[in-house]
Design an enzyme around this catalytic site. Structure first.
Site, mmCIF file in Angstrom:
data_model
loop_
_atom_site.group_PDB
_atom_site.id
_atom_site.type_symbol
_atom_site.label_atom_id
_atom_site.label_comp_id
_atom_site.label_asym_id
_atom_site.label_seq_id
_atom_site.Cartn_x
_atom_site.Cartn_y
_atom_site.Cartn_z
ATOM 1 C CG PHE B 121 -53.013 -29.069 59.544
ATOM 2 C CD1 PHE B 121 -51.921 -29.877 59.795
ATOM 3 C CD2 PHE B 121 -52.807 -27.696 59.439
ATOM 4 C CE1 PHE B 121 -50.657 -29.328 59.944
ATOM 5 C CE2 PHE B 121 -51.538 -27.152 59.578
ATOM 6 C CZ PHE B 121 -50.471 -27.965 59.831
ATOM 7 C CD GLN B 234 -53.898 -18.278 61.892
ATOM 8 O OE1 GLN B 234 -53.050 -18.590 61.073
ATOM 9 N NE2 GLN B 234 -55.101 -18.808 61.898
ATOM 10 C CG HIS B 236 -49.038 -20.893 64.536
ATOM 11 N ND1 HIS B 236 -48.662 -21.860 65.444
ATOM 12 C CD2 HIS B 236 -49.302 -21.545 63.377
ATOM 13 C CE1 HIS B 236 -48.708 -23.046 64.838
ATOM 14 N NE2 HIS B 236 -49.092 -22.880 63.587
ATOM 15 C CG LEU B 250 -44.892 -21.872 62.620
ATOM 16 C CD1 LEU B 250 -45.854 -20.986 63.386
ATOM 17 C CD2 LEU B 250 -45.286 -21.930 61.163
ATOM 18 C CD GLU B 253 -52.882 -26.416 63.007
ATOM 19 O OE1 GLU B 253 -52.634 -25.213 62.787
ATOM 20 O OE2 GLU B 253 -53.974 -26.921 62.770
ATOM 21 N NE ARG B 309 -52.648 -22.697 62.284
ATOM 22 C CZ ARG B 309 -51.896 -22.565 61.198
ATOM 23 N NH1 ARG B 309 -51.780 -21.388 60.607
ATOM 24 N NH2 ARG B 309 -51.262 -23.595 60.695
ATOM 25 C CG HIS B 380 -48.409 -17.966 61.575
ATOM 26 N ND1 HIS B 380 -47.133 -18.200 61.122
ATOM 27 C CD2 HIS B 380 -49.200 -18.859 60.947
ATOM 28 C CE1 HIS B 380 -47.165 -19.198 60.256
ATOM 29 N NE2 HIS B 380 -48.396 -19.600 60.120
ATOM 30 N NE ARG B 415 -53.366 -18.765 57.245
ATOM 31 C CZ ARG B 415 -52.503 -19.772 57.465
ATOM 32 N NH1 ARG B 415 -52.711 -20.944 56.917
ATOM 33 N NH2 ARG B 415 -51.470 -19.593 58.241
#
Lengths: 245, 608
Positions: B121, B234, B236, B250, B253, B309, B380, B415
């Site tokens: 990730f 954030q 995304h 969403l 990822e 991100r 997000h 994050r």
């Protein structure tokens, strides 16, 4: 695609209610929930409905759309005949609270009557287990359940006969199956399934499987194997003969 | 005079997502009588939407992983504004919390030797995310729910909390109403845990559901607690952009983790165009190496699609602004291309990303095994939130705890994917434990728990005001929409002083309109009323985001200031704290980050 459509929405409360028509503009790509939101924002601010994720993952926006139990967020307008009014009703099986919102709390109470997960002792001294992907996958199918309760809505034991006090319905049979077939679980629920949860009431009409938005093979993969376990335990003719002798 | 239904608990948990449920389970295990209040039905919280996985240095797939690497990755991702103590505890305790989920019935995907499988990730050096296909969040919330319901916690579903109640500066409970009947409720408690999640509904394009209006943050702020890191929202990088009705939903990822690539309308993999210095050494400089990384080659470096991100979101924004976007204003995310490398790619995509396949097939009529998706940034996650003590999760108000997205600290300026699910269980557990201890201690020393009946009545009266305004008042949906539009346009991915000043003016105007909000109908399950009530929280949160973003005159992590495009070393030593002044005005101030202990500094240096 049409530029506007009519939605015939059931509005009311436990005392009664009826259908009201709303005409709202529609666009390409819209789902039923979008149209209902638009009606709510512009014409009926106090229209009651549940929704959360808008992506078919939380199972909140269950309703009956043209008589079929569906998630409003996953029903595209392009799949409906908009020449006719789109009929929206709350789920019939559960007591109505208001408009499209029903009291589904029974499902949460009934779940607690099923014995909880009880794992075997860890396989290794570090407290971990080893499981094979193939064994896990069988149960992962059941754990896809988003608890939309559409299967409960369509189950005739609940919908027509209201056996809520005796029968737990397809959702909770899937829950029981996920526990029974869990590679680590050591609990025994077979006797409960027969006597307390009355799995025998299910006569495998497969309605639940047909409405599942997660395509869980409820009848064949969850309920029938549980029924087989009950039959093995309680109705094996050889064992019965043995008893008599 | 409005009547209140009254309940009494040792620990009251507000919110029933991952953090709330984990806190409730732990508080119960510590012997506390626990009440849980949630805005939706049990098990519907936004945790279900988490897709990719839960980050924990289990080292099942790559044995070079350990808490030190996870800690360093988290700090690097957060641009060193993180509460380092929380980052340390998180990295150390996440593996144990994942194993705990397994012991409660969670079924993660497996390695060949039967252990928990982990995937790559963004921002994580090694494959670290335990997962279940792309529905890890559902697995987690259901596990906690199905474990929790047998522990004796009392759950109040579909309730909105209006206010926290204080006695001599200490929290003694909360009051609100249930949506079903519209009746007022009082939940007295010796300690309260806020686990209310995020603020996504302050923006027009968001992956968040209607619930995420920053209630916990506003409740804490109004009770005198401090908020922190509010400027860091954030975005995304990959949300759906088409059809318009699903805009913002969403796209995990995990698509990029499994080999998905980003291309602009010219077919170019634009992520190779700009790689930040901090990540130059660890990022592949050619497509072939990037591909090998996603397929588990331990010697390959990550493809630039898996950068943090904030960076990916800005690159996408840049491509679209430069006119190299897709027909619906996004960029292409292509997973279908892996068939060039892999036999049976179609089955693999369906197995690894089942809900993505399902989501695009059903909502956009698009088969992701054959065609590229169109994606763009979506609001997000809130890095900021209630400022808490790193170990105990207690806020600056005694007895008031916070965990999960509602709390600030762990993630700093940005994050990493996968760190939120682990955040929920690690700090949910801590908040539950310390809240139960706090409740016990206070019981022992006979601390007062008197509820201010006047405050209770005033709160109820204020909540009913929209009914008095009736149909002639402002439409709550319209105010919410206008606020979302203002925040999206003026305090979004790219920020400037003048636009944010405009935003403050708009927020003030919207506040005035919100005071005149009117609704019709009665109190039973009236969505209009609920929307009207949520406005108060949204406005507090929006103002806090804007004021904090204005004060931070630099670009770092999720905050990008066009007028201050670079990082500033001095700002790198400061958190921004937001609190309520004596006259109800919003105060925003710098707060120096405490120095990091030598041993943690050494870990970061070693991992550089």
């Amino acid at each position: 695609m049409l530029t506007q459509a009519m939605f015939r929405i059931w509005r009311g409360d436990p005392a009664g209610g009826g259908f009201q028509d709303y005409v709202t503009p529609v666009e390409e790509g819209m789902v039923v929930l979008d149209a209902v939101h638009r009606i709510q924002a512009q014409q009926a601010p106090d229209l009651a409905l549940r929704w959360n994720c808008k992506a078919g993952k939380c199972g909140s926006c269950s309703a009956e759309i043209n008589g079929m139990p569906k998630l409003m967020c996953m029903t595209r307008l392009s799949n409906l005949n908009l020449e006719m009014p789109v009929i929206l009703e709350p789920m019939h099986t559960f007591p109505v609270i208001r408009d499209l919102v029903t009291d589904v709390s029974w499902n949460f109470r009934a779940k607690k009557t099923i014995k909880e997960f009880k794992p075997r002792s860890p396989d290794l001294p570090d407290g971990t287990w080893r499981m094979q992907q193939a064994d896990v996958e069988r149960v992962q199918e059941f754990r896809k359940c988003i608890e939309c309760f559409l299967c409960q809505d369509v189950c005739h034991v609940l919908r027509e006969h209201h056996k809520e006090d005796e029968f737990i319905g397809p959702r909770l049979l899937v829950y029981a199956a996920a526990l029974e077939m869990h590679p680590l679980d050591n609990e025994d629920r077979v006797s409960d399934l027969r006597k307390k949860h009355n799995i025998g009431y299910c006569n495998i009409t497969t309605c639940c499987r047909q409405v599942c938005p997660e395509s869980i093979t409820i009848t064949e993969n969850a309920i029938i194997p549980l029924k087989e376990r009950v039959v093995d335990r309680f109705f094996d003719p050889l064992k019965q003969l043995f008893h008599i002798l | 005079m409005p009547e209140f239904q009254r309940f009494s608990y040792d620990v009251l948990v507000i919110g029933a997502g991952g953090a709330g449920l984990r806190a409730a389970i732990e508080a119960g295990a510590c012997g506390a009588k626990v009440g849980v209040v949630c805005k939706s039905l049990l098990g519907k919280a936004h945790t279900v939407m988490a897709e990719g996985g839960i980050a924990a240095a289990l080292a099942n797939v790559d044995d070079r992983d350990n808490w030190r690497v996870h800690f360093a990755d988290t700090m690097r991702g957060g641009q060193y504004l993180n509460n380092w103590r929380m980052a340390e505890l998180h990295a150390k305790e996440a593996p144990e919390c994942v194993r705990e989920l397994e012991a409660w019935g969670a079924l993660f995907d497996r390695t060949k030797d039967g252990r928990i499988l982990q995937r790559n990730f963004g921002g994580h050096k090694y494959p670290r995310l335990a997962h279940v296909g792309d529905r890890t969040g559902l697995e987690m919330i259901r596990t906690l729910q199905d474990h929790g319901i047998y522990t004796g916690m009392e759950v109040h579903m579909e309730c909105t909390v209006l206010s926290l109640l204080l006695d001599s500066g200490r929290v003694v409970g909360a009051c609100g109403y249930d949506r079903e009947k519209g009746l007022f409720q009082l939940w007295q408690a010796k300690a309260v845990v806020l686990a209310t999640g995020g603020i996504g509904r302050a923006y027009k394009i968001t992956s968040n559901s209607w619930e995420y209006t920053g209630d916990g943050l506003a409740l804490a702020y109004n009770a005198g607690a401090e908020l922190q890191e509010m400027e860091f929202v954030q975005f995304h990088p990959t949300g759906m952009v088409w059809p318009i009705s699903v805009r913002g939903i969403l796209v995990t990822e995990g698509v990029r983790g499994e080999g998905g690539v980003l291309r602009n309308s010219e077919g170019r993999r634009f992520m190779f165009d700009e790689i930040p210095d901090l990540y130059k050494d660890s990022t592949a400089d050619n497509e072939e190496e990037g591909w090998r990384y996603t397929q588990g080659d331990r010697n390959a470096r990550r493809p630039p699609e898996l950068l943090t991100r904030d960076h990916v979101a800005r690159c996408i924004n840049r491509e679209v602004k430069a006119g190299r976007g897709t027909p619906h204003g996004g960029v292409f995310l292509d997973i279908a291309w892996i068939k060039q490398h892999l036999p049976k790619a179609e089955e693999r995509i369906k197995r690894k990303l089942p809900s993505m396949y399902h989501q695009f097939k059903q909502l956009a009529d698009l088969d992701i095994t054959k065609e590229p998706m169109e994606v763009g940034p979506t609001t997000h996650y809130m890095m900021g939130g209630i400022r808490v003590h790193g170990d105990s999760q207690m806020s600056s108000v005694p007895g008031l705890f916070a965990a999960g997205e509602a709390a600030a600290g762990l993630h700093g300026a940005n994050r990493l994917g996968g760190n939120s699910l682990s955040d929920l269980v690690v700090f949910g557990r801590r908040a539950g434990r310390f809240a139960a201890e706090f409740a016990k201690k206070n019981e022992a020393n006979g601390a007062a728990t008197k509820v201010d009946e006047e405050q209770l009545q005033a709160t109820a009266k204020a909540a009913l005001r929209p009914f008095d305004n009736g149909a002639s008042g402002e439409n709550p949906y319209q105010i919410q929409y206008d606020l979302q539009e203002a925040m999206q346009d003026l305090v979004g991915i790219v920020r400037t002083e003048s636009e944010m000043q405009q935003a403050l003016e708009k927020i003030a105007q919207l506040q005035a309109r919100a005071d005149r909000v009117g609704i019709t109908g009665h109190r039973q399950y009236n969505n209009g009323w609920h929307t009207a009530i949520d406005l108060a929280s949204l406005l507090v949160v929006s103002e806090a985001i804007t004021r904090a973003a204005l004060l931070r005159k630099e670009s770092r992590g999720a905050q990008f200031r066009e007028d201050f495009p670079n990082k500033d070393t001095e700002w790198g030593k400061q958190n921004i704290v937001v609190k309520r002044g004596a006259d109800g005005e919003m105060l925003v101030e710098k707060r120096a980050i405490p120095p990091m202990p030598e041993e943690l500094k050494a870990v970061i240096d070693e991992m550089k």
